[in-house]
Design an enzyme around this catalytic site. Structure first.
Site, PDB file in Angstrom:
ATOM      1  N   PRO A 133       0.805  -1.224   0.000  1.00  0.00           N
ATOM      2  CA  PRO A 133       0.000   0.000   0.000  1.00  0.00           C
ATOM      3  C   PRO A 133       0.842   1.280   0.000  1.00  0.00           C
ATOM      4  O   PRO A 133       1.862   1.369   0.676  1.00  0.00           O
ATOM      5  CB  PRO A 133      -0.818  -0.117   1.286  1.00  0.00           C
ATOM      6  CG  PRO A 133      -0.927  -1.585   1.514  1.00  0.00           C
ATOM      7  CD  PRO A 133       0.396  -2.146   1.069  1.00  0.00           C
ATOM      8  N   CYS A 134       0.363   2.264  -0.758  1.00  0.00           N
ATOM      9  CA  CYS A 134       1.125   3.498  -0.966  1.00  0.00           C
ATOM     10  C   CYS A 134       0.558   4.709  -0.232  1.00  0.00           C
ATOM     11  O   CYS A 134       1.163   5.770  -0.237  1.00  0.00           O
ATOM     12  CB  CYS A 134       1.174   3.823  -2.460  1.00  0.00           C
ATOM     13  SG  CYS A 134      -0.444   4.263  -3.150  1.00  0.00           S
ATOM     14  N   GLN A 135      -0.604   4.567   0.393  1.00  0.00           N
ATOM     15  CA  GLN A 135      -1.301   5.734   0.916  1.00  0.00           C
ATOM     16  C   GLN A 135      -0.446   6.598   1.845  1.00  0.00           C
ATOM     17  O   GLN A 135      -0.569   7.821   1.852  1.00  0.00           O
ATOM     18  CB  GLN A 135      -2.580   5.317   1.652  1.00  0.00           C
ATOM     19  CG  GLN A 135      -3.657   4.791   0.746  1.00  0.00           C
ATOM     20  CD  GLN A 135      -3.563   3.292   0.501  1.00  0.00           C
ATOM     21  OE1 GLN A 135      -2.515   2.679   0.678  1.00  0.00           O
ATOM     22  NE2 GLN A 135      -4.653   2.690   0.082  1.00  0.00           N
TER      23      GLN A 135
END
Length: 151
Positions: A71-73
């Site tokens: 995940p990049c959030q």
């Protein structure tokens, strides 16, 4: 036939590329229900798991390659920039755990360009260092999707 397992599989972009290159997709880990529907249709023989925190050498079949886009959030320039300590992007440490347990020959990871600048570049350094500590040689590239015919 070489084998691949996919963490944070999404709808199977990496998996499709590996399959088209002659790899057998053995397992996928994805929690999004809509994505799982796509995966189960597109890769009917791959074993599906729903949580990276509950898988590892104890229940995943050994593979030649582990791929995934953690995940990049928390590292995205559009996000809160909490970095690898953030709740979502911090799942990178599950990748490290799983790769360390399974010792595949190759690891292919992707993320957003914001990882390079997260916490002044320290998060990217941490990612690279973690992979080196697992015994991997490294190479990375920034690929701009507009040059590959996609948005």
């Amino acid at each position: 036939m070489p084998t691949v397992g996919s963490l944070f599989a999404g709808i199977g972009g990496f998996d499709l590329g590996f399959e088209r290159s002659g790899f057998d997709v053995r397992w996928q880990v994805e929690q999004d229900k809509k994505a799982v529907t796509v995966l189960s249709t597109r890769f009917p023989t791959a074993r599906l798991y729903d949580d990276v925190r509950t898988v590892g050498a104890v229940n995943l079949e050994p593979v030649d390659v582990i791929c995934g886009g953690f995940p990049c959030q928390d590292v995205s320039v559009a996000g809160k920039r909490e970095g690898l300590g953030g709740e979502r992007t911090g799942l990178f440490w599950e990748v490290v755990r799983i790769v360390g347990e399974m010792q595949p020959s190759w690891v292919v990871l992707e993320n957003v360009p914001g990882l390079l600048s997260s916490r002044g570049g320290r998060d990217f350094h941490t990612v690279l260092s973690a992979l080196v500590e697992l015994g991997f040689d490294l190479s990375w590239r920034i690929l701009d999707s507009r040059y590959f015919g996609v948005a």
